[in-house]
Design a protein around this motif. Structure first.
Motif: not given
Length: 451
Positions: A320-346
């Motif tokens: 559960k801790a592994v899955a929770q960490l991955m799930a919550t980290s997705m918002s950080d990934v999304k925010q960073y890629r949006r701020s750098t204009n990198d794509s979500y899919h590649f």
């Protein structure tokens, strides 16, 4: 026995030129490659780690491409019976078969005819990886970050396999898609577990992505859960595809191949150009695997230092801790890629040094000339350690490399004495724990670490 298979999933249309390239000929390298990969798909779910074993069982298997006015069909001669139910091919196997046709035939024809393509150019390599994934429709343009790459061994113990299923289940409950090397063991477990989590959440668009390469697919046939199969030309492009397509990485117990993948990832993350790029990485397994991860962590700390150790977390016996960490980290990934204009899919903006992109051919000469010294730059040391482990993997499971070992003896791995002692200790642990071959198989090392 002959079976005729219609397209499902991809490659409904082929040109007459493309069909001609695949006409049955004993001297046709492309045909033999297509035949080998197709046989592996038809044996999906088989527990194997030797392409020699697979091909010896089906020497009379052939596959032919038949051009029709309305498309293309495949003629299968003496195919494995397990690919059929009451005389009809399993739908998932049918899809994967045409995925192989797409990646082997279409792309071979395409890249052979691009005059300005330079596969020594890092940018060109990355664009080829993107093109292969896009052509396979693995690039989901409108999706938000949710793909977790799962690495781990094909030869793992039952309690470790059950643990990978539980982690996959917890990730499936949280809407995370799974991407693995598509084989058995730790590549199958997370996908199988995730199917239940996705089903409970009524997620009918779940993705189970399998990334493979021609020289390893027959040694590790795709598992039955994979619903998107992509065959990359070599291990380096396969590894780049994992990193650019995925949004986080979970690493389960494994052998030399898992060590290779971890070293590849750490070498990239250690590059100063990627210091702010978020890639959540977790090493995880059941309580019984704690010593395994301690050995891996010690090896990384002693070779690449604490900076490399800080690039991942170790979570023991807590799916559960592994899955929770991955799930919550997705918002950080999304925010960073949006701020750098990198794509979500590649992950275009993730920098991959050319030394991680150029194919390493595991010959005795190339392995013997690898530089493995403590005074090297950490990323370069990671790259060369990755190559050394890649050679061990090839010597274990890839037919052409196994033949080299038979003819010329084991690879000789040379370097700093202290470093070689560490590497020998780690590889010996993999052997003792039966992580080099499937349980019950006798293992003869394909390497010699010179201490």
């Amino acid at each position: 026995m002959r079976k005729y298979i219609s397209p499902r999933g991809s490659m409904e249309l082929m040109s007459q030129f493309e069909v001609k390239r695949l006409k049955h000929s004993a001297s046709s390298e492309l045909y033999q490659l297509f035949r080998r990969c197709s046989l592996a798909v038809l044996c999906a779910g088989l527990q194997s780690d030797s392409d020699e074993d697979l091909f010896s069982l089906h020497q009379d298997f052939e596959i032919h491409v038949i051009q029709q006015a309305r498309g293309v069909k495949l003629e299968l001669v003496n195919p494995p019976a397990q690919a059929f139910v009451d005389g009809k091919i399993i739908a998932g196997t049918q899809e994967l078969l045409f995925s192989v046709l797409r990646d082997i035939v279409y792309l071979s024809n395409k890249y052979d005819n691009i005059k300005n393509l330079d596969l020594s150019n890092p940018s060109h390599i990355t664009n080829v990886v993107f093109d292969i994934l896009r052509n396979a429709k693995a690039i989901a343009k409108r999706s938000f970050p949710n793909i977790v790459v799962c690495w781990g061994g094909h030869s793992i113990r039952q309690h470790e396999y059950l643990y990978t299923k539980e982690v996959g289940y917890q990730m499936g409950l949280r809407g995370l898609d799974i991407c693995t090397g598509c084989g058995p063991g730790a590549m199958k477990g997370p996908m199988k577990g995730a199917t239940i989590g996705h089903a409970k959440q009524r997620n009918y668009q779940a993705r189970y992505i399998g990334l493979t390469e021609p020289s390893i697919i027959a040694s590790e046939p795709p598992n039955q859960i994979v619903n998107e199969l992509v065959t990359l030309p070599d291990i380096e492009k396969r590894l780049e595809a994992f990193i650019r397509l995925g949004h986080g990485v979970v690493i389960f117990p494994g052998g030399a191949g898992t060590a290779e993948e971890l070293l590849y990832l750490l070498g990239i993350l250690l590059d100063p150009k990627n210091k702010d790029y978020p890639v959540p990485v977790v090493l995880t397994g059941p309580t019984e695997s704690a010593d395994y991860f301690k050995e891996i962590d010690d090896f990384i700390g002693n070779t690449l230092g604490t900076e490399a150790q800080n690039k991942y977390q170790i979570i023991i016996d807590d799916p559960k801790a592994v899955a929770q960490l991955m799930a919550t980290s997705m918002s950080d990934v999304k925010q960073y890629r949006r701020s750098t204009n990198d794509s979500y899919h590649f992950a275009w903006e993730l920098y991959i040094d050319p030394q991680f992109q150029q194919p390493f051919i595991p010959t005795h000469k190339n392995v013997g000339e690898l530089t493995l010294e403590f005074d090297m730059e950490k990323a370069e040391l990671a790259a060369n350690l990755r190559r050394a482990f890649s050679a061990v993997v090839a010597g274990n499971v890839k037919g052409e490399t196994i033949q080299l070992i038979k003819e010329h003896g084991p690879f000789h791995i040379n370097g700093d004495k202290k470093l070689m002692a560490m590497m020998d200790k780690l590889l010996s642990a993999f052997v003792d724990q039966q992580r080099m071959k499937l349980p019950g198989s006798k293992y003869t090392p394909c390497y010699q670490v010179n201490k």
